[in-house]
Write an enzyme that holds these catalytic residues in place. Structure first.
Site, PDB file in Angstrom:
ATOM      1  N   LYS A  35      -5.892  -0.695 -45.058  1.00 37.44           N
ATOM      2  CA  LYS A  35      -6.551   0.791 -45.431  1.00 37.44           C
ATOM      3  C   LYS A  35      -5.579   1.779 -45.214  1.00 37.44           C
ATOM      4  O   LYS A  35      -4.158   1.407 -45.204  1.00 37.44           O
ATOM      5  CB  LYS A  35      -7.262   1.164 -43.925  1.00 37.44           C
ATOM      6  CG  LYS A  35      -6.508   0.922 -42.509  1.00 37.44           C
ATOM      7  CD  LYS A  35      -7.266   1.116 -41.574  1.00 37.44           C
ATOM      8  CE  LYS A  35      -6.414   1.100 -40.267  1.00 37.44           C
ATOM      9  NZ  LYS A  35      -7.332   1.449 -39.044  1.00 37.44           N
ATOM     10  N   TYR A 261      17.703  26.700 -42.881  1.00 31.67           N
ATOM     11  CA  TYR A 261      16.997  27.679 -42.110  1.00 31.67           C
ATOM     12  C   TYR A 261      16.958  27.741 -40.745  1.00 31.67           C
ATOM     13  O   TYR A 261      16.990  26.699 -39.977  1.00 31.67           O
ATOM     14  CB  TYR A 261      15.433  27.237 -42.578  1.00 31.67           C
ATOM     15  CG  TYR A 261      15.154  27.435 -43.886  1.00 31.67           C
ATOM     16  CD1 TYR A 261      15.320  28.794 -44.841  1.00 31.67           C
ATOM     17  CD2 TYR A 261      14.640  26.419 -44.559  1.00 31.67           C
ATOM     18  CE1 TYR A 261      14.861  28.863 -46.111  1.00 31.67           C
ATOM     19  CE2 TYR A 261      14.421  26.346 -46.112  1.00 31.67           C
ATOM     20  CZ  TYR A 261      14.479  27.628 -46.693  1.00 31.67           C
ATOM     21  OH  TYR A 261      14.087  27.823 -48.091  1.00 31.67           O
TER      22      TYR A 261
END
Length: 364
Positions: A35, A261
């Protein structure tokens, strides 16, 4: 030249891990769970590699099953979440699939739908996880209705474990007892089968193997246990996915200067910083903290600063021979994905299934 981030998928390691599952439970049939695009590894390629080995494949939806059928996968396929509407029952029959039935609504949909040929059905008991499945008080009645139904060929009785990744958790014994008690009330027939063990129970609980085992994440080389130590004596699992990129720039940063950042990392001393072509836009975790390791030239190097959309920065001061173009392993061979998950406060499953179309997949 294309952007260098790549997921290298080792089908040999996949087959090795499957062999470990087979060795652990030689008498049981094996449903290989594929899956979520085979936990991010590519369901068509994974199922193709395991088709000669696996007794069945498990998927989450009709769409995942149809993708495999249309790719030529002819092995039994089970819809682990069942159907989501009446029209899907006809598609299950059309594509020769099996389905889980976990609710009264799904049961009634099946019984109200005439079919040209009967389906194999996996009837699910909620043995204590309290997610999907019939309560014990309803389970036997549901089983009797399916036994009498023309729409049903073979029956498998299934449940799912909530805490198998914690072998000492008392709920494991409670769920096993509930499963056994419900089966005793059913008087299981010779042509019916039982399934309880996922990856963690396959590794740690032979008493839960029954007729079918359902390995998922272990097939991809991930230790499913929260405490990794119990696997020390077990056959080694091998990582199937190695996520890697390359250094595209090297900066010299003076002591006291920040990187990235927000300047969440500052150099304690003059440092060499490698910029790597990988970021959260590819599926690498943005929440990986400073110090999260990557592997360069066989040596670990720590993240330095926030992961950005396209790039991440690594302190390579301790790797003087590192240079632009060097391969950087982000997880996989030599650096378990579980390690990156711990530094990112998540689980390996999320990292493996989170890569996107910017990442090139190469199968070897």
């Amino acid at each position: 030249m294309t952007r260098p981030i790549e997921a290298l998928i080792s089908l040999a390691n996949l087959r090795h891990n499957f062999a470990q599952a087979r060795d652990l439970s030689p008498a049981a049939k094996i449903m290989a769970v594929v899956k979520a695009n085979a936990y991010g590894h590519g369901a068509i390629h994974v199922a193709g590699a395991l088709t000669p080995l696996a007794d069945a494949f498990g998927v989450a939806s009709l769409e995942e099953a149809v993708e495999l059928r249309e790719a030529g996968i002819a092995s039994p396929i089970v819809l682990l979440s069942g159907v989501f509407g009446r029209e899907q029952i006809h598609e299950v029959a059309r594509y020769d699939l099996a389905t889980v039935i976990h609710s009264a609504e799904q049961l009634q949909l099946l019984l109200d739908t005439p079919l040209r040929r009967p389906l194999d059905v996996w009837l699910k008991l909620d043995s204590g996880m309290h997610r999907l499945g019939f309560q014990a008080s309803e389970f036997c009645r549901a089983a009797q209705r399916l036994r009498a139904a023309k729409q049903v060929a073979k029956l498998v009785f299934i449940s799912h474990l909530a805490c198998a990744d914690q072998p000492a958790q008392s709920l494991n014994a409670t769920q096993l007892a509930t499963f056994r008690r419900s089966l005793e009330q059913l008087n299981v027939r010779n042509d019916e089968a039982l399934s309880l063990a996922n990856s963690a129970a396959l590794l740690t609980r032979p008493d839960m193997h029954f007729d079918w085992v359902r390995p998922g994440v272990m097939l991809y080389g991930v230790n499913p246990l929260i405490d990794r130590e119990p696997l020390a004596a077990a056959p080694a699992l091998r990582p199937v996915m190695t996520l890697r990129s390359r250094i595209i720039s090297i900066q010299t940063v003076s002591a006291g200067e920040g990187v990235g950042y927000g300047e969440t990392w500052r150099a304690a001393e003059n440092s060499r910083i490698a910029v790597v072509a990988a970021g959260y836009g590819d599926g690498y975790p943005r929440h990986a903290v400073n110090g999260c390791p990557v592997l360069i030239n066989g040596q670990l190097a720590p993240l330095a600063g926030r992961v950005s959309m396209d790039l991440l920065s690594v302190d390579i001061s301790a790797i003087p021979d590192a240079t632009v173009g060097d391969v950087v392993t982000l997880w996989g061979e030599g650096l378990p994905v579980e390690t990156i998950a711990r530094y990112s406060e998540t689980i390996a499953y999320e990292l493996l299934t989170g890569l996107n179309q910017r990442v090139k997949f190469t199968y070897v």
